[in-house]
Design a protein around this motif. Structure first.
Motif, PDB file in Angstrom:
ATOM      1  N   ALA A 105       3.838   1.655  -1.154  1.00 52.98           N
ATOM      2  CA  ALA A 105       4.440   1.858  -2.483  1.00 52.98           C
ATOM      3  C   ALA A 105       3.399   2.341  -3.489  1.00 52.98           C
ATOM      4  O   ALA A 105       3.652   3.245  -4.293  1.00 52.98           O
ATOM      5  CB  ALA A 105       5.066   0.552  -2.961  1.00 52.98           C
ATOM      6  N   SER A 106       2.220   1.746  -3.428  1.00 51.98           N
ATOM      7  CA  SER A 106       1.173   2.119  -4.378  1.00 51.98           C
ATOM      8  C   SER A 106       0.692   3.546  -4.129  1.00 51.98           C
ATOM      9  O   SER A 106       0.455   4.316  -5.056  1.00 51.98           O
ATOM     10  CB  SER A 106      -0.010   1.156  -4.277  1.00 51.98           C
ATOM     11  OG  SER A 106       0.423  -0.157  -4.518  1.00 51.98           O
ATOM     12  N   ARG A 107       0.565   3.895  -2.856  1.00 48.06           N
ATOM     13  CA  ARG A 107       0.114   5.248  -2.530  1.00 48.06           C
ATOM     14  C   ARG A 107       1.130   6.282  -2.998  1.00 48.06           C
ATOM     15  O   ARG A 107       0.754   7.353  -3.479  1.00 48.06           O
ATOM     16  CB  ARG A 107      -0.124   5.376  -1.021  1.00 48.06           C
ATOM     17  CG  ARG A 107      -0.766   6.704  -0.645  1.00 48.06           C
ATOM     18  CD  ARG A 107      -1.137   6.775   0.805  1.00 48.06           C
ATOM     19  NE  ARG A 107       0.023   6.610   1.683  1.00 48.06           N
ATOM     20  CZ  ARG A 107      -0.031   6.604   3.010  1.00 48.06           C
ATOM     21  NH1 ARG A 107      -1.194   6.706   3.623  1.00 48.06           N
ATOM     22  NH2 ARG A 107       1.060   6.469   3.742  1.00 48.06           N
TER      23      ARG A 107
ATOM     24  N   ALA B 203       3.095   5.969  -5.550  1.00 47.47           N
ATOM     25  CA  ALA B 203       2.909   6.079  -7.007  1.00 47.47           C
ATOM     26  C   ALA B 203       1.673   6.909  -7.324  1.00 47.47           C
ATOM     27  O   ALA B 203       1.665   7.726  -8.264  1.00 47.47           O
ATOM     28  CB  ALA B 203       2.789   4.687  -7.616  1.00 47.47           C
TER      29      ALA B 203
ATOM     30  N   PHE C 274       0.827  -1.209   0.000  1.00 44.41           N
ATOM     31  CA  PHE C 274       0.000   0.000   0.000  1.00 44.41           C
ATOM     32  C   PHE C 274       0.862   1.259   0.000  1.00 44.41           C
ATOM     33  O   PHE C 274       0.577   2.221  -0.718  1.00 44.41           O
ATOM     34  CB  PHE C 274      -0.933   0.009   1.215  1.00 44.41           C
ATOM     35  CG  PHE C 274      -1.788   1.245   1.262  1.00 44.41           C
ATOM     36  CD1 PHE C 274      -2.758   1.475   0.305  1.00 44.41           C
ATOM     37  CD2 PHE C 274      -1.608   2.191   2.256  1.00 44.41           C
ATOM     38  CE1 PHE C 274      -3.539   2.630   0.335  1.00 44.41           C
ATOM     39  CE2 PHE C 274      -2.377   3.342   2.293  1.00 44.41           C
ATOM     40  CZ  PHE C 274      -3.348   3.554   1.328  1.00 44.41           C
TER      41      PHE C 274
END
Lengths: 182, 287
Positions: free
Chosen positions: B51-53, B55, B49
């Motif tokens: 890392a995705s956030r 991005a 999460f």
């Protein structure tokens, strides 16, 4: 659930972080399982799951709801990423050969399933035809609905239901003798 | 044969809708159980999460920057459009103003340029007619200006006339040559009348020279015209050759249409009649 996701998509596209977090919660575990079944280690599954979200964020402005469920769109990204990853790590190995690996040395999916407390489930899954195995993975590991699975696989929903039925019947038959033996 | 029940018969939550009708509940439950064992732990979910956030935030920032930059293009476009409109307005105003201008006024040449823009193609009979018409129009303007004593306008109109006839060439067609010759004969007479009236502009001389050339080129001779005397066409020579004849203004070049019909000016024999006799084959002499 699917409707809620569809409502979150425009908000996430506009930069609403809460909406994105909700989408993440809905898809991250399913994507992870989708990859865990197919790749050798949890670290790679985690990495590929992140890649799906990065790709999804990039592509989100271009996403238009045209009948196909958002989940099918997300898992199509996931499948493409898995195919790319597989080709990179196994450039000479055709995808179809994965299904045959259960007969000889354990393949990546097989290794992943070794963590599951069911050798028979694992073996039975790899003896299924490709389309039946794909439906089982989508339906039970990625928790896609029949409609989402149908959209992802490019089949009709009815066809998915039939394939799933045959897969479960086959799995039951394959698993039954061992159980009887117990 | 009835299949034995599987040991993993517990159905996964929310998983009954699709297989309960097929009697494979326990098998499906086994699949769900296997899937659950592959679920990520909280730490893994959190890592993914974060890392995705990150991005997501970067993409949002990029999009924000792009959207900030985007209005610049429309602003530039608006400015360009405004300038174009202003330029168009100025041009239109100039053209409209020019349409009403007379010789000697600032936009006179602009008006002529606009007129020239719409002329028929060069070398066509229509073009010849149009050129003769506009030459006549310029000449009329010069005559009008001469009548009112507006030297500036007269010179301007004569200059424009000279430009028109200067751009003309002799057509190959005999009928067209004849048409040109006839009309230029008339115009030459009017030019000579202007000279006789005292006009002494270089433009007049230039125009007369060119008209003479065109008339000769078309197979004719410049029409004999009365020698401009400044006293009317019937003036009797009372001075020697080259005498000014008492006109109010000198001839265009000092040697132009001679009031006395001197040979140096009109190609005569030095005994010019001064009464409307032949002015000589060359007509007005170029300076």
């Amino acid at each position: 659930m699917a409707d809620e996701i569809e409502q979150l998509v425009p908000r996430a596209r506009e930069g609403d972080e809460a909406a994105f977090a909700a989408i993440y919660d809905a898809f991250a575990p399913r994507l992870y399982r989708f990859f865990c079944f197919r790749v050798p280690g949890p670290e790679l599954a985690e990495d590929l799951t992140q890649q799906v979200f990065v790709k999804m964020i990039e592509q989100l402005p271009n996403y238009r709801h045209q009948g196909a469920p958002f989940a099918a769109w997300v898992f199509r990204i996931a499948r493409n990423i898995w195919i790319d990853q597989h080709r990179t790590s196994h450039p000479a190995t055709p995808l179809e050969s994965l299904a045959e690996s259960a007969e000889g040395e354990p393949g990546p999916e097989e290794l992943a399933l070794q963590a599951v407390d069911s050798e028979r489930v694992k073996g039975a899954l790899y003896r299924l035809p490709d389309d039946q195995r794909e439906v089982v993975v989508c339906r039970f590991f990625a928790e896609l609905s029949p409609a989402e699975t149908a959209a992802l696989m490019g089949r009709s929903e009815g066809s998915v239901r039939v394939i799933q039925h045959r897969a479960l019947v086959a799995l039951r038959r394959m698993l039954a003798p061992t159980e009887v033996a117990r | 044969m009835k299949l034995p029940k599987l040991p993993w018969g517990a159905r996964a939550p929310g998983s009954s809708e699709d297989w309960s009708n097929h009697g494979e509940d326990s098998t499906a439950g086994a699949m769900h159980a296997a899937a659950r064992q592959l679920s990520p732990d909280e730490a893994a979910l959190d890592r993914m999460f974060q890392a995705s956030r990150q991005a997501f935030r970067e993409a949002r920032l990029e999009r924000s920057i792009r959207e900030t930059d985007r209005p610049r293009a429309p602003r530039r476009l608006k400015l360009a459009a405004a300038l174009s409109v202003a330029l168009l307005a100025v041009s239109a105003t100039g053209v409209l103003a020019a349409a009403e201008t007379d010789p000697g006024e600032p936009f006179y040449r602009t008006r002529l340029a606009v007129e020239a823009f719409f002329l028929p193609g060069a070398g066509t009979p229509d073009r010849l007619t149009a050129d003769l018409d506009r030459a006549q129009a310029r000449l009329n303007e010069a005559l009008q200006a001469s009548t009112t004593g507006n030297d500036n306008a007269e010179a301007d109109a004569l200059g424009a006339y000279a430009d028109v006839v200067g751009s003309m060439s002799v057509p190959n067609d005999e009928a067209l040559r004849l048409q040109m010759r006839q009309r230029l004969d008339q115009q030459l007479a009017q030019l000579q009348a202007l000279g006789a009236g005292g006009s002494s502009f270089a433009e007049l001389e230039r125009a007369m020279n060119r008209v003479g050339q065109l008339i000769q080129g078309s197979g004719g001779q410049p029409t004999p015209t009365p020698a401009p005397t400044g006293q009317g066409p019937d003036a009797t020579p009372s001075h020697g050759p080259g005498s000014p004849g008492g006109g109010p203004r000198p001839s265009p070049s000092g040697q132009g249409p001679n009031p006395s019909g001197s040979p140096g000016d009109m190609g005569g024999d030095g005994q010019g009649s001064g009464s409307g006799g032949p002015a000589g084959p060359q007509g007005p002499k170029s300076s």
